[in-house]
Design a protein around this motif. Structure first.
Motif, PDB file in Angstrom:
ATOM      1  N   ILE A   1      37.935  56.544   6.298  1.00 59.89           N
ATOM      2  CA  ILE A   1      39.004  56.669   5.300  1.00 59.89           C
ATOM      3  C   ILE A   1      39.602  55.294   4.996  1.00 59.89           C
ATOM      4  O   ILE A   1      39.819  54.936   3.832  1.00 59.89           O
ATOM      5  CB  ILE A   1      40.113  57.622   5.798  1.00 59.89           C
ATOM      6  N   LYS A   2      39.834  54.513   6.039  1.00 61.64           N
ATOM      7  CA  LYS A   2      40.432  53.190   5.855  1.00 61.64           C
ATOM      8  C   LYS A   2      39.493  52.265   5.075  1.00 61.64           C
ATOM      9  O   LYS A   2      39.950  51.441   4.271  1.00 61.64           O
ATOM     10  CB  LYS A   2      40.791  52.565   7.198  1.00 61.64           C
ATOM     11  N   GLU A   3      38.193  52.395   5.300  1.00 64.64           N
ATOM     12  CA  GLU A   3      37.252  51.526   4.605  1.00 64.64           C
ATOM     13  C   GLU A   3      37.145  51.854   3.112  1.00 64.64           C
ATOM     14  O   GLU A   3      36.697  51.031   2.327  1.00 64.64           O
ATOM     15  CB  GLU A   3      35.885  51.594   5.286  1.00 64.64           C
ATOM     16  N   VAL A   4      37.589  53.052   2.745  1.00 62.95           N
ATOM     17  CA  VAL A   4      37.589  53.440   1.335  1.00 62.95           C
ATOM     18  C   VAL A   4      38.932  53.129   0.672  1.00 62.95           C
ATOM     19  O   VAL A   4      38.978  52.682  -0.478  1.00 62.95           O
ATOM     20  CB  VAL A   4      37.250  54.939   1.176  1.00 62.95           C
ATOM     21  N   THR A   5      40.037  53.331   1.394  1.00 64.08           N
ATOM     22  CA  THR A   5      41.374  53.236   0.788  1.00 64.08           C
ATOM     23  C   THR A   5      42.238  52.104   1.328  1.00 64.08           C
ATOM     24  O   THR A   5      43.329  51.873   0.815  1.00 64.08           O
ATOM     25  CB  THR A   5      42.143  54.548   1.030  1.00 64.08           C
ATOM     26  N   ASN A   6      41.773  51.448   2.388  1.00 61.73           N
ATOM     27  CA  ASN A   6      42.596  50.472   3.117  1.00 61.73           C
ATOM     28  C   ASN A   6      43.836  51.141   3.717  1.00 61.73           C
ATOM     29  O   ASN A   6      44.896  50.529   3.847  1.00 61.73           O
ATOM     30  CB  ASN A   6      43.015  49.298   2.229  1.00 61.73           C
TER      31      ASN A   6
END
Length: 374
Positions: free
Chosen positions: A72-77
């Motif tokens: 999730i973080k790699e898509v949305t930071n």
């Protein structure tokens, strides 16, 4: 006081009473942080939905146990606002859970996310205590066997002890108990678990739920649990309530529902909205929260699933959270990709970024500013 002012005072008092009731947990001895979380989830659900992901910090597509990493973080930071975990195998005091996640790491991930202001939910694919099989072993009368007086009652109490020991170990930096949205005996209206509708009776299900919650609260002194009652979809109010154990044992009314084929898009949206149409007034009447506890479309084959299916399905309802299932990546046993949230190379990642921008959906960064444990 004039008649007009008297009426105004009456309605304001009633509104205040409703607000207090809506924020009252079923466990009167809940910790301060747990009470604060429940109150704040009620307030947030009026206009926001927390987005959750199962096992988000532990692994993702093509990686495992990399500190700070998240699909999730790699898509949305940004991280999800809510993290799902499962404690299956804790009943045997195993080192790892059903999906191979070490309980030591799970504890670390839970603390890290809690310190950032996120919410934790825990399910339990507990093994079958009567047959020795998995939670999918549907040997009949297993529930009856673990009720007081049953052949496996003492064994089940030991299993509850092990689960309680783990949940007691979940502490914040000040030594406080981390609040947990606990979802045992989930998807109870399905027929694939030993506690499912075809394998026990409503009376026995109510009895084992009440025994388990009472044992965890009063014997094991777990006062950080918010209890989540969970069905597989909501076909009708009557079905949802058939095994309901009582308002004094439940805090959140929830359901699980997945999409399995692209052609099911309209059917999925309709089914989700039907469930929410039934649960919303029920939750309001009972002063409970509503949650979409598990969902997803495996491998997300629809590149616009987030904004054109999931959001239209939940839009307009006071929903506390929605959680999509885990990102296991390629499954050698199933011989296919098994993931439910986007990763950086996923075809739905662009649409997910649009979903992330939705002002009504909360991820961890914005949730962290809400101070939900205070």
């Amino acid at each position: 006081m004039t008649k007009k002012n008297s009426l105004l005072f009456f309605f304001m008092t009633m509104a205040g009473l409703q607000a207090v009731l809506a924020q009252k947990l079923s466990n009167p001895n809940s910790t301060a942080q747990t009470k604060a979380l429940y109150k704040n989830l009620h307030n947030l659900s009026k206009s926001h939905v927390l987005f959750g992901h199962q096992d988000d910090l532990a692994y993702g597509v093509n990686w495992k146990y990399t500190e700070g990493r998240s699909d999730i973080k790699e898509v949305t930071n940004d991280y999800p606002a809510l993290y799902g975990w499962d404690i299956s195998k804790i009943e045997h005091q195993a080192l790892n859970n059903i999906d191979g996640v070490p309980f030591v790491k799970m504890r670390q991930y839970i603390k890290q996310a809690y310190e950032r202001g996120a919410v934790m939910t825990i399910s339990w694919h507990v093994d079958n205590p009567l047959s020795g099989g998995s939670s999918w072993d549907t040997t009949r009368n297993t529930v009856k066997s673990i009720l007081p007086g049953g052949a496996k009652h003492e064994l089940f109490k030991v299993w509850l002890d092990h689960a309680a020991t783990f949940m007691h170990s979940l502490k914040g930096s000040q030594g406080e108990a981390i609040p947990i949205l606990f979802r045992p005996f989930h998807e109870l209206t399905g027929n694939w678990f030993w506690w499912g509708k075809n394998n026990t009776t409503p009376a026995d299900f109510k009895a084992i739920w009440r025994f388990s919650v009472d044992y965890l609260r009063n014997t094991k002194k777990l006062n950080n649990l918010i209890m989540v009652y969970n069905t597989n979809g909501v076909a009708s109010l009557e079905e949802f309530m058939a095994s309901y154990p009582g308002d004094d044992m439940v805090d959140i009314l929830s359901f699980d529902l997945y999409q399995f084929e692209k052609k099911q898009q309209n059917e999925f949206i309709k089914s989700v909205r039907q469930a929410l149409q039934i649960l919303t007034p029920l939750a309001e009447q009972k002063h409970k929260l509503v949650a979409f506890a598990e969902t997803g479309f495996e491998a997300v084959p629809d590149p616009k699933w987030w904004t054109e299916t999931l959001w239209p399905a939940i839009k307009g309802y006071p929903l506390s959270y929605v959680l999509v299932w885990r990102n296991a990546g390629y499954s050698s046993t199933m011989k296919k990709m098994h993931y439910y949230a986007p990763y950086k190379d996923d075809t739905s990642s662009n649409d997910f970024r649009k979903f992330y921008q939705n002002k009504n959906i909360l991820f961890e960064r914005k949730l962290g500013t809400k101070k939900i444990y205070q």
